[in-house]
Design a protein around this motif. Sequence first.
Motif, PDB file in Angstrom:
ATOM      1  N   ILE A 751       0.840  -1.189   0.000  1.00 32.73           N
ATOM      2  CA  ILE A 751       0.000   0.000   0.000  1.00 32.73           C
ATOM      3  C   ILE A 751       0.875   1.239   0.000  1.00 32.73           C
ATOM      4  O   ILE A 751       1.881   1.296   0.712  1.00 32.73           O
ATOM      5  CB  ILE A 751      -0.955   0.007   1.221  1.00 32.73           C
ATOM      6  N   GLU A 773      -2.859   5.798  -0.587  1.00 33.05           N
ATOM      7  CA  GLU A 773      -3.557   5.658  -1.857  1.00 33.05           C
ATOM      8  C   GLU A 773      -4.942   5.062  -1.583  1.00 33.05           C
ATOM      9  O   GLU A 773      -5.092   4.189  -0.730  1.00 33.05           O
ATOM     10  CB  GLU A 773      -2.814   4.679  -2.775  1.00 33.05           C
ATOM     11  N   MET A 775      -7.911   2.659  -2.401  1.00 30.84           N
ATOM     12  CA  MET A 775      -8.111   1.378  -3.081  1.00 30.84           C
ATOM     13  C   MET A 775      -9.610   1.179  -3.335  1.00 30.84           C
ATOM     14  O   MET A 775     -10.353   0.792  -2.418  1.00 30.84           O
ATOM     15  CB  MET A 775      -7.551   0.230  -2.231  1.00 30.84           C
ATOM     16  N   ASN A 777     -11.492  -0.939  -4.780  1.00 25.38           N
ATOM     17  CA  ASN A 777     -12.148  -2.242  -4.718  1.00 25.38           C
ATOM     18  C   ASN A 777     -12.117  -2.874  -3.324  1.00 25.38           C
ATOM     19  O   ASN A 777     -12.396  -4.059  -3.167  1.00 25.38           O
ATOM     20  CB  ASN A 777     -11.527  -3.191  -5.747  1.00 25.38           C
ATOM     21  N   ASP A 831      -6.814  -2.551  -5.931  1.00 25.45           N
ATOM     22  CA  ASP A 831      -6.934  -1.300  -6.677  1.00 25.45           C
ATOM     23  C   ASP A 831      -7.914  -1.458  -7.834  1.00 25.45           C
ATOM     24  O   ASP A 831      -8.630  -2.472  -7.940  1.00 25.45           O
ATOM     25  CB  ASP A 831      -5.562  -0.807  -7.138  1.00 25.45           C
ATOM     26  N   ASN A 832      -7.928  -0.467  -8.730  1.00 24.29           N
ATOM     27  CA  ASN A 832      -8.858  -0.491  -9.861  1.00 24.29           C
ATOM     28  C   ASN A 832      -8.689  -1.726 -10.732  1.00 24.29           C
ATOM     29  O   ASN A 832      -9.646  -2.243 -11.310  1.00 24.29           O
ATOM     30  CB  ASN A 832      -8.656   0.762 -10.713  1.00 24.29           C
ATOM     31  N   HIS A 837      -2.627  -5.186  -2.780  1.00 22.89           N
ATOM     32  CA  HIS A 837      -1.632  -4.378  -2.071  1.00 22.89           C
ATOM     33  C   HIS A 837      -1.713  -4.726  -0.593  1.00 22.89           C
ATOM     34  O   HIS A 837      -2.781  -4.625   0.019  1.00 22.89           O
ATOM     35  CB  HIS A 837      -1.900  -2.879  -2.255  1.00 22.89           C
TER      36      HIS A 837
END
Length: 880
Positions: A751, A773, A775, A777, A831-832, A837
């Motif tokens: 992450i 960041e 995330m 999802n 993530d997308n 992560h």
Amino acid sequence: MKPIQNKSPSFISPVCNKRAFLLIFLFIMQNITLSLALRSIDHPGNATDHAALLVIKSQLKVPSNWVLSSWNDSIHHCSWEGVKCGRKHKRVTVLDLSSRGLAGTISPFIGNLSFLKILNLYNNSLYGEIPTQLGHLIRLNELQLYNNTLVGEIPANISRCVNLRVFYLANNKLEGKLPTGLGALSKLTHFRVQINHLKGSLFDIIQNLTSLVKIYAYENSFTGTIPNSINRMQNLTRLGVGGNELSGRLPTSFFNLSSLQYLDFDENQLHGELPADVGVNIPQLTWLNLEHNNFTGLVPITIQNLTALEAIGLGYNNFIGNVPFYVGNFHKLNYLSLGGNFLEGILPKSVANLSTSLQVLDIRNTQISGKIPEGITNLNNLELLWMYNCKLTGFIPQDFGKLYKLELLHLESNNLKGKIPNSMANLSYLSEFYLDDNKLEGSIPPNLRNCQSLLYLNLSHNELNGTLDNELFDGSARFVELDLSSNYLEGSLPLEMGKQNNLVLLGLDNNKFSGIIPDSLGDCSDLQHLFMDGNSFQGNIPSSFASLASLQEIDFSRNNLSGPIPAFFSKFPILYYLNLSYNDFEGSVPTNLVFANASAVFVAGNNRLCGGIKQLHLPKCIEKKSSGKKKRIMSHALKLIIPIVGALFGMVAIASGLYLACLKKKKSPLSSDSMMGIVTMKVSYDMLLKATDGFSSENLLGMGSFGSVFKGILDGKAVAVKVLNLQHRCASKSFMAECNTLRNVRHRNLIGIITACSSIDFQRNDFRALVYEFMPNGSLDRWLHGVDGNMSLAQRVDLAIDVAHAISYLHHECETPIVHCDLKPSNILLDNDMVAHVGDFGLARFLTQPRHPNQSSTIGIKGTVGYAAPGNNRVIPIYI
């Protein structure tokens, strides 16, 4: 034979007639009741109440389905949970939804409940402003909105609620001045607005409210003086206005409030002398707190008349004269504070006659002298004892251990002598023990190890001698700060000292310690301040110290240490003071981080050091040149090694290509562009407050052991903000661990942390947060268990490989291996592109190499207690 006759109704039994009649009657009454209920809703007034309640419900967020489940059309709204109606008109008169765990805002439609007399919404999580429509409720008697997070100003038209008697808005985030119209609420008896951000004059607004019985307005920013007219409040029993900015003198008329029982003016700017007859006209007073003001003169002798007092707070003013001789006459006292004044004289022996209910005794920062009265140990309910920075002499009573409820004991900065009593080991609740700056002698009792709650022990600046017993560090006590500096202690340090892995400060300076520094100190991974100067330590600085990345201050000066300066000191991210002077270190001095600041690093008196920055004025390091023979040997070796290494790299490259091809992974290589470490972005508390819309519940992503995570928009980019709950005793530790870990790692499958924020918020509490960041999802946990969706076997394999990459990097590719200590699906975020992560490094630890071949890790059992992956899901094992 008789002919068969038809049965007529006259042959039906009387019992059957009664039953039939009863059933018909109940049926008719049920229909009449239902009809009346429906008609009552159709009545214009009731229809208005019904509709208003539904709108109110629509703006509330309930913690579970059963809360407010009765608020539907199956029953009349007068029977809904928390709702009561009048008998005559069936209009809503009471709305009590207190302590229901509700969030959301208060609907303006509350003003449509025109017959409302009682509104109780306290002890919830309501936010937003108080609607001005409350001013329409002219029948309102009680308004209780305390213990929420309401903001904005108190509506000015609240003055229309002329029947208001109870006004409770405490413990919110309200601001601005009190509406001037409050002074018109002549029936008001209870007024509570404490713990807000209110300002302006207080008594100018409420001085004419002669019906007031209780006033609580502490912890705000109220200003102004106390008017003479306050003596008209003859019904007043409790007045709490501490923690404001009130000024001026207390008018003489104030002490004519004969009904007064509770008085708290703590932390204001009041001044002047107290009237001599202060204790004459208020005989019922049980609480007197005038601390942290600027009162002067003598303590009035008439205070001894207030025999019902349970608390006397006169500390932190400018009172003069001797300690009041009558302090031992209060037999109901549980709080006595005289500290922070210019009082002098001997502490009366009558102190021992105080109530055994006494919990707090404070005489610190005074000129009080003499011995500690022996009988003080009879006060066996004492919890806090502050007697520091006085002129006390003599010995510490040997039976001090009788004060078994003591939590804080401060006797520092006096002239106490003799030995530390062994009975101190009985103080099992003691967390702070300060005896520094006295004339104590003898050894440190090893049985202090039995003080299982002891966190802070300071025995510095005494005349203690002897060695440190292993037992002191091998018991229940888990020190956070241990300061033994400036004594005559000697010998080597016990290996058991490394078991104190909660240590933040260790002071051993200016003693006679010798021998090598034990490797086990490297296990104290939370250490921030280390002082070992002015001793006779020898040998190298242990390599185990590489794990002490939390260090901020280090002082090894004036010892006999030798060897090179450890390179890992130049990688400690928050180290700002390093003193290695007057030892026998050799070799080159690093130049980065702390070594780049000549005012932060000290190396004088080490004649074999070289290099470093120019400001250190050290000689340049001379490189040793290899002989020609060695060069030829190396040349031949390289000719053999290079082809072999090249072939190996080729084989590894081919194997890696085949491996990745088999997995059909379409992920980008681990380039530095895709790796995210801490960005040097300065983020303030206000920026995070704005980014998360005031940390609103709508932006709450989740809650963990040490804090809550909110979604926010920072500089146009979606981020996740983790706010630490500093009430949790391990939250600060988690914050430091995560910062230190993520400063040292950069990898696509970890992450990304954008910045860390540490400041003071508007309530003067510590505030710490991490910005990551975002995330989109969510966590792997939600996908595995069907909350966000189901995953195919191929997706699970992909994610398992992502996690394996991250863990392999932490274990094998970091300069110092890192152990995550809490790896579980909820700490793996997607993530997308559904790339995994690994996050939440609050329990992570840097792992140094074992010091002995058979030595195991000292990290211990960490992580989620009792965690195991649910059995109804396939678990893909990962081998690294």
